[in-house]
Design an enzyme around this catalytic site. Structure first.
Site, PDB file in Angstrom:
ATOM      1  N   PHE A 121       6.451 -10.433   9.806  1.00  0.00           N
ATOM      2  CA  PHE A 121       7.376 -11.505  10.543  1.00  0.00           C
ATOM      3  C   PHE A 121       6.857 -11.738  11.821  1.00  0.00           C
ATOM      4  CE2 PHE A 121      11.027 -13.591  12.269  1.00  0.00           C
ATOM      5  CZ  PHE A 121      11.472 -14.245  11.259  1.00  0.00           C
ATOM      6  N   TYR A 133       3.451   3.399  -5.247  1.00  0.00           N
ATOM      7  CA  TYR A 133       3.041   1.996  -5.101  1.00  0.00           C
ATOM      8  C   TYR A 133       2.268   1.695  -6.300  1.00  0.00           C
ATOM      9  CZ  TYR A 133       3.667   3.234  -0.174  1.00  0.00           C
ATOM     10  OH  TYR A 133       4.593   3.349   1.162  1.00  0.00           O
ATOM     11  N   GLY A 135       4.110 -15.838  10.281  1.00  0.00           N
ATOM     12  CA  GLY A 135       3.607 -16.457   9.177  1.00  0.00           C
ATOM     13  C   GLY A 135       4.505 -16.197   7.847  1.00  0.00           C
ATOM     14  N   PRO A 164       4.060  -2.024  11.557  1.00  0.00           N
ATOM     15  CA  PRO A 164       4.248  -2.402  13.075  1.00  0.00           C
ATOM     16  C   PRO A 164       4.358  -4.095  13.454  1.00  0.00           C
ATOM     17  CG  PRO A 164       2.175  -1.976  12.262  1.00  0.00           C
ATOM     18  CD  PRO A 164       2.832  -1.679  11.322  1.00  0.00           C
ATOM     19  N   HIS A 170       8.566  11.326   0.277  1.00  0.00           N
ATOM     20  CA  HIS A 170       8.492   9.846   0.378  1.00  0.00           C
ATOM     21  C   HIS A 170      10.045   9.588   0.943  1.00  0.00           C
ATOM     22  CE1 HIS A 170       6.927   5.764  -0.873  1.00  0.00           C
ATOM     23  NE2 HIS A 170       7.291   5.743   0.211  1.00  0.00           N
TER      24      HIS A 170
END
Length: 330
Positions: free
Chosen positions: A211, A57, A215, A206, A126
């Protein structure tokens, strides 16, 4: 304040909601380290203990951000980080997935430095590396547990067979995978194995990458460096069909005095005490909204209504593009 849930059989206990930190450093619009840090601090105040990050990240930036935010408060947090994801580096080159034992040791040492800590609470692979037997990778991870540098082990997006093989080398406490009211691919094979072996599930996205809140724009309306620009579920006819699913979630939520996000998170929480969702956000306002989901109680009739109204076969498009789906161990 949030309650707690036990994950696995090795002693891992975390808040019933965790905070996904990825979006604070990449893929979802503008980065604001000050607001992200304030969000982490507010999460601690609300009783969050589980904070989810990864070397990929940023890359690397998110671990540094989290480490700085938790300075002086480390004992309040359960830090979960990950290694072995293919990632584009800042010099433009790409680092491929690498779960060789010697590399596992190297990346953990680097993560410890970035996080400013002497131990990682939960270490995940990962993505499963098809070039390295899972037994070798987990063996290296287990060695780090023996050294006290890692406390609990997990895998991300691993299939049932891989979970069994890994768990036989060293007990896994958790498996992390996407899990929501509209993404339920775990239910047939993976979740039953986790429960058989006594392994907890940490569910990311979650809210369906936002979506389900209603929004989210069409894929083409986001810049190319935004993850949503490449999301098949936001493209063309898929977007139109999926908007209808999101509208159903909104209607069900409004009928119960909830926001769509609260209903979606509450649904995950009701799927079992061995499941902890980690909705991601970089803003305190959304954190507060998400946290309220932990107080929502859904009765059997409501859960049945949600299951009937939001069926997985209604969702159009895969959850990743073809390149990213190739890394899913299913």
């Amino acid at each position: 304040m949030l309650g707690f849930r036990k994950l696995g059989s090795q002693g891992l206990e975390v808040s019933e909601l965790g905070l996904g930190c990825m979006g604070m450093s990449q893929w979802y619009g503008a980065i604001d380290d000050q607001e992200s840090t304030a969000t982490i601090h507010r999460a601690l105040e609300l009783g969050y203990t589980l904070f989810d990050t990864a070397e990929a990240y940023g890359p690397f930036d998110n671990e540094e951000l989290l480490g700085k935010a938790l300075k002086g408060r480390r004992e309040q947090a359960v830090i979960a980080t990950k290694f072995g994801f293919p990632m584009k580096l800042k010099d433009g080159t790409t680092a491929e997935a690498d779960s060789r034992p010697e590399h596992v040791v190297e990346v953990v040492e680097a993560s410890l430095r970035r996080l400013g800590t002497d131990h990682i609470d939960v270490l995940y692979q990962h993505r499963v590396d098809p070039r390295v037997p899972i037994e070798e990778t987990v063996g290296a991870m287990a060695g780090l547990v023996e050294q006290g540098k890692v406390r609990y082990l997990g895998l991300c997006e691993a299939g049932a067979a891989t979970v069994r093989r890994a768990h036989a080398v060293h007990p896994l406490s958790v498996v992390q995978s996407e899990f929501s009211v509209w993404e339920r691919n775990l239910e047939a094979d993976v979740l039953p194995v986790l429960r058989e072996l006594g392994i907890g599930l940490v569910g990311f996205c979650p809210l369906g990458r936002g979506f389900l809140t209603g929004g989210v724009l069409r894929a083409e309306d986001y810049p190319e460096d935004d993850f949503r620009h490449h999301d098949p579920r936001l493209q063309g006819a898929n977007y139109d069909q999926n908007t209808a699913v999101a509208a159903t979630v909104r209607e069900l939520a409004e009928a119960r005095g909830l926001t769509p996000a609260q209903l979606a998170i509450a649904w995950v929480l009701h799927q079992g005490q061995d499941i902890v969702p980690i909705p991601g956000t970089k803003r305190r306002t959304y954190l507060e909204e998400n946290t309220a989901a932990a107080t929502v109680r859904l009765d059997a009739s409501t859960l049945s209504a949600i299951d009937a109204a939001v069926r997985p076969d209604q969702v159009a498009g895969p959850r990743y593009n073809e390149r990213m789906m190739a890394y899913i161990d299913r």
